[in-house]
Design a protein around this motif. Structure first.
Motif, PDB file in Angstrom:
ATOM      1  N   VAL A 101     -14.237   6.367   1.454  1.00  0.00           N
ATOM      2  CA  VAL A 101     -13.891   5.231   2.306  1.00  0.00           C
ATOM      3  C   VAL A 101     -13.436   5.773   3.646  1.00  0.00           C
ATOM      4  CG1 VAL A 101     -12.176   3.417   2.695  1.00  0.00           C
ATOM      5  CG2 VAL A 101     -13.313   3.589   0.486  1.00  0.00           C
ATOM      6  N   ARG A 140       0.748   3.979  -2.568  1.00  0.00           N
ATOM      7  CA  ARG A 140       0.531   4.902  -3.669  1.00  0.00           C
ATOM      8  C   ARG A 140      -0.811   5.591  -3.505  1.00  0.00           C
ATOM      9  NH1 ARG A 140       0.860   1.802  -9.063  1.00  0.00           N
ATOM     10  NH2 ARG A 140      -0.444   0.382  -7.889  1.00  0.00           N
ATOM     11  N   ALA A 141      -0.819   6.839  -3.845  1.00  0.00           N
ATOM     12  CA  ALA A 141      -2.079   7.566  -3.767  1.00  0.00           C
ATOM     13  C   ALA A 141      -2.907   7.260  -5.006  1.00  0.00           C
ATOM     14  CB  ALA A 141      -1.811   9.058  -3.669  1.00  0.00           C
ATOM     15  N   ALA A 142      -4.159   7.016  -4.806  1.00  0.00           N
ATOM     16  CA  ALA A 142      -5.039   6.788  -5.939  1.00  0.00           C
ATOM     17  C   ALA A 142      -5.294   8.109  -6.652  1.00  0.00           C
ATOM     18  CB  ALA A 142      -6.346   6.175  -5.458  1.00  0.00           C
ATOM     19  N   VAL A 143      -5.398   8.030  -7.966  1.00  0.00           N
ATOM     20  CA  VAL A 143      -5.613   9.236  -8.756  1.00  0.00           C
ATOM     21  C   VAL A 143      -6.997   9.801  -8.454  1.00  0.00           C
ATOM     22  CG1 VAL A 143      -5.823  10.116 -11.099  1.00  0.00           C
ATOM     23  CG2 VAL A 143      -4.073   8.426 -10.543  1.00  0.00           C
ATOM     24  N   HIS A 199     -10.885   8.762   2.932  1.00  0.00           N
ATOM     25  CA  HIS A 199     -10.494   8.935   1.531  1.00  0.00           C
ATOM     26  C   HIS A 199     -11.741   9.320   0.733  1.00  0.00           C
ATOM     27  CE1 HIS A 199      -6.829   6.771   2.748  1.00  0.00           C
ATOM     28  NE2 HIS A 199      -7.672   6.009   3.429  1.00  0.00           N
ATOM     29  N   VAL A 235       0.866  -1.175   0.000  1.00  0.00           N
ATOM     30  CA  VAL A 235       0.000   0.000   0.000  1.00  0.00           C
ATOM     31  C   VAL A 235       0.899   1.220   0.000  1.00  0.00           C
ATOM     32  CG1 VAL A 235      -1.945   1.094   1.137  1.00  0.00           C
ATOM     33  CG2 VAL A 235      -1.480  -1.283   1.536  1.00  0.00           C
ATOM     34  N   TRP A 292     -13.368   1.083  -5.452  1.00  0.00           N
ATOM     35  CA  TRP A 292     -12.449   1.178  -4.313  1.00  0.00           C
ATOM     36  C   TRP A 292     -11.798  -0.184  -4.112  1.00  0.00           C
ATOM     37  CZ3 TRP A 292     -11.127   5.751  -2.651  1.00  0.00           C
ATOM     38  CH2 TRP A 292     -12.035   6.804  -2.648  1.00  0.00           C
ATOM     39  N   PHE A 293     -10.538  -0.168  -3.737  1.00  0.00           N
ATOM     40  CA  PHE A 293      -9.809  -1.389  -3.430  1.00  0.00           C
ATOM     41  C   PHE A 293      -9.369  -1.357  -1.970  1.00  0.00           C
ATOM     42  CE2 PHE A 293      -9.271  -0.763  -7.987  1.00  0.00           C
ATOM     43  CZ  PHE A 293      -9.559  -2.031  -8.488  1.00  0.00           C
ATOM     44  N   VAL A 294      -9.651  -2.440  -1.275  1.00  0.00           N
ATOM     45  CA  VAL A 294      -9.271  -2.554   0.132  1.00  0.00           C
ATOM     46  C   VAL A 294      -8.437  -3.822   0.285  1.00  0.00           C
ATOM     47  CG1 VAL A 294     -10.109  -2.830   2.496  1.00  0.00           C
ATOM     48  CG2 VAL A 294     -11.347  -1.343   0.896  1.00  0.00           C
ATOM     49  N   GLY A 295      -7.284  -3.690   0.892  1.00  0.00           N
ATOM     50  CA  GLY A 295      -6.421  -4.836   1.121  1.00  0.00           C
ATOM     51  C   GLY A 295      -6.748  -5.526   2.435  1.00  0.00           C
ATOM     52  N   VAL A 298      -8.083  11.059  -5.671  1.00  0.00           N
ATOM     53  CA  VAL A 298      -8.559  10.795  -4.313  1.00  0.00           C
ATOM     54  C   VAL A 298      -7.836  11.731  -3.345  1.00  0.00           C
ATOM     55  CG1 VAL A 298      -8.687   9.096  -2.456  1.00  0.00           C
ATOM     56  CG2 VAL A 298      -9.062   8.390  -4.820  1.00  0.00           C
TER      57      VAL A 298
END
Lengths: 128, 321
Positions: free
Chosen positions: B181, B15-18, B35, B13, B198-201, B20
């Motif tokens: 989020v 990187r900033a999402a574009v 976010h 984790v 959205w992606f959550v790890g 956001v």
């Protein structure tokens, strides 16, 4: 001068009456026109240049290798040589709508990796 | 049941999402973050300010609900000498949800187990060995935005297992209609608006830099909300008389749960439901968890067992990015 004048003269060949009637008459020296020498000089110049060119070609033929005859170019390439042949491959990126020539080898462009940006995580939390 | 050998392996984790904007702060012993993907009519600066405001609000709520601050509303309730105690609006909502979580999980989630938990921590170097209450029965009577709780003196409440999910949902509600989020220190509430997912790890407890899976949440066209929560016994643990112990109390025994589940992650429509189900899965163990959580309001389930097996429900696979 007189001897010449007294020597027997051979019989003249038969001539036509026209020739006999109008023999060429010498032109008086004072009024005679001399021929223009420029065409002759021009022709002599051209001949000289041609001769010099031919001589130079013969002399340089032992120094400069002969250019291959286009008809025999393939045969020359096929002859084994110490230097490896250099093959050049051209890559052309097709634009949308363009098609590759029939003989071309086409390579599919790699698909872009989908950008997965994990914004946050779920995890065990709190105070250990 | 699907074994998760083919599940997505770790991706870091960071990187900033574009597109956001984010805000975060250390809270509740961890990190809280918000976010936001601003809609076209909302400037990025305004969205960032909104995210910071929400993070601050979470902090305000959390300070009322912590048992680690003697001045918090929860600590005042636990120390009250009278059986009836008036509660403020935030406490009322959380206690009310505690009852809801108890019903939702058939009694596995019980907010009245603080004394048992403290006793379980004896030998861990923490405080402990308080007297157990004669009963854990309590009731809530609403009065306006607040309520009066009636409970036996000595019954102490612990919001571990219900509060962070509630906070995440409550904070998300402040960002109505926005794709956002909220991460309340591991319990996540989200809303997907528009085409951007959205992606959550899902963190692997064996390797903090790794994921067990990456979950993808897409919009259903109507502003779909989701909740993801993880519970486990590999972070809060200690040794008692040489044996490992942990903080998840089984209400059926009053002791730390004897379970083969190391970590459970649940996806639901809300973070509070996901949190309650995740805690339930750890307490009841793999077999019972798979049976209990086979229900339509559980959208995903990932279990890591003590033999390093990763199990995922079939519905979960559809969420894996």
């Amino acid at each position: 001068m007189e001897v010449l004048r007294q020597a027997p003269r051979p019989a003249p060949p038969p001539v036509s009456s026209v020739q006999r009637a109008s023999p060429p008459r010498p032109t008086p020296l004072a009024s005679r026109q001399r021929p223009d020498p420029n065409p002759t000089r021009f022709m002599v110049g051209l001949a000289a240049i041609a001769s010099a060119s031919a001589i130079a070609t013969v002399m340089l033929s032992g120094i400069v290798p002969n250019a291959p005859d286009p008809v025999n170019a393939v045969a020359i390439v096929d002859v084994p040589s110490a230097a490896p042949a250099k093959h050049v491959t051209r890559y052309v990126q097709l634009k949308p709508g363009e098609t590759a020539p029939p003989q071309a080898v086409t390579l599919a462009a790699p698909k872009p990796t989908p950008r997965v940006v994990v914004v946050t995580t779920t995890r065990q939390s709190g105070r250990p | 049941m699907i074994t998760a050998s083919t599940m997505t392996r770790p991706v870091p984790v960071g990187r900033a999402a574009v597109g956001v904007v984010s805000a975060s702060a250390p809270q509740m012993g961890g990190i809280v973050s918000v976010h936001v993907r601003p809609p076209p009519q909302l400037a990025a600066a305004d969205a960032e300010q909104a995210a910071r405001t929400v993070v601050a609000r979470i902090g305000t709520w959390a300070r009322r609900l912590t048992r680690f601050d003697p001045g918090s509303e929860l600590s005042v309730l636990n120390a009250a000498p009278d059986p009836d105690v008036d509660l403020g609006p935030t406490m009322t909502e959380v206690v009310d949800w505690g009852r809801g979580a108890e019903i939702l999980t058939d009694g596995i989630v019980d907010i009245g187990l603080l004394a048992e938990r403290l006793r379980a921590e004896v030998g861990s170097g923490k405080v402990g060995d308080p007297p157990l209450p004669a009963s854990r029965r309590w009731s809530l009577t609403r009065r306006g935005r607040g309520a009066t709780i009636a409970r036996p003196v000595g019954l102490m409440f612990d919001f571990d297992g219900i509060a962070k999910g509630w906070l995440a949902d409550r904070a998300l509600a402040l960002l109505a209609g926005v794709s956002a989020v909220v991460d309340a220190d591991g319990d996540v509430a989200g809303r997907v608006v528009g085409s951007q997912p959205w992606f959550v790890g899902v963190t692997d407890p064996r390797d903090p830099d790794a994921f067990l899976a990456r979950l993808r949440f897409d919009s259903n066209g109507t502003g779909m909300t989701f909740g993801v929560a993880t519970s486990g016994r590999s972070v809060h643990r200690w040794l008692v008389e040489g044996r490992p112990s942990h903080h998840l109390i089984d209400p059926r025994t009053g002791r730390p749960a004897a379970t083969d589940v190391v970590q459970a992650t649940v996806v639901a429509r809300t973070a509070r439901a996901a949190e309650a189900f995740a805690k339930t899965a750890v307490i009841v163990g793999t077999e019972a968890a798979l049976r209990r959580l086979d229900r339509p309001d559980v959208l995903g389930l990932i279990l890591l067992t003590e033999d390093d097996t990763i199990l995922a429900s079939p519905a979960t696979v559809e969420l894996i990015a």
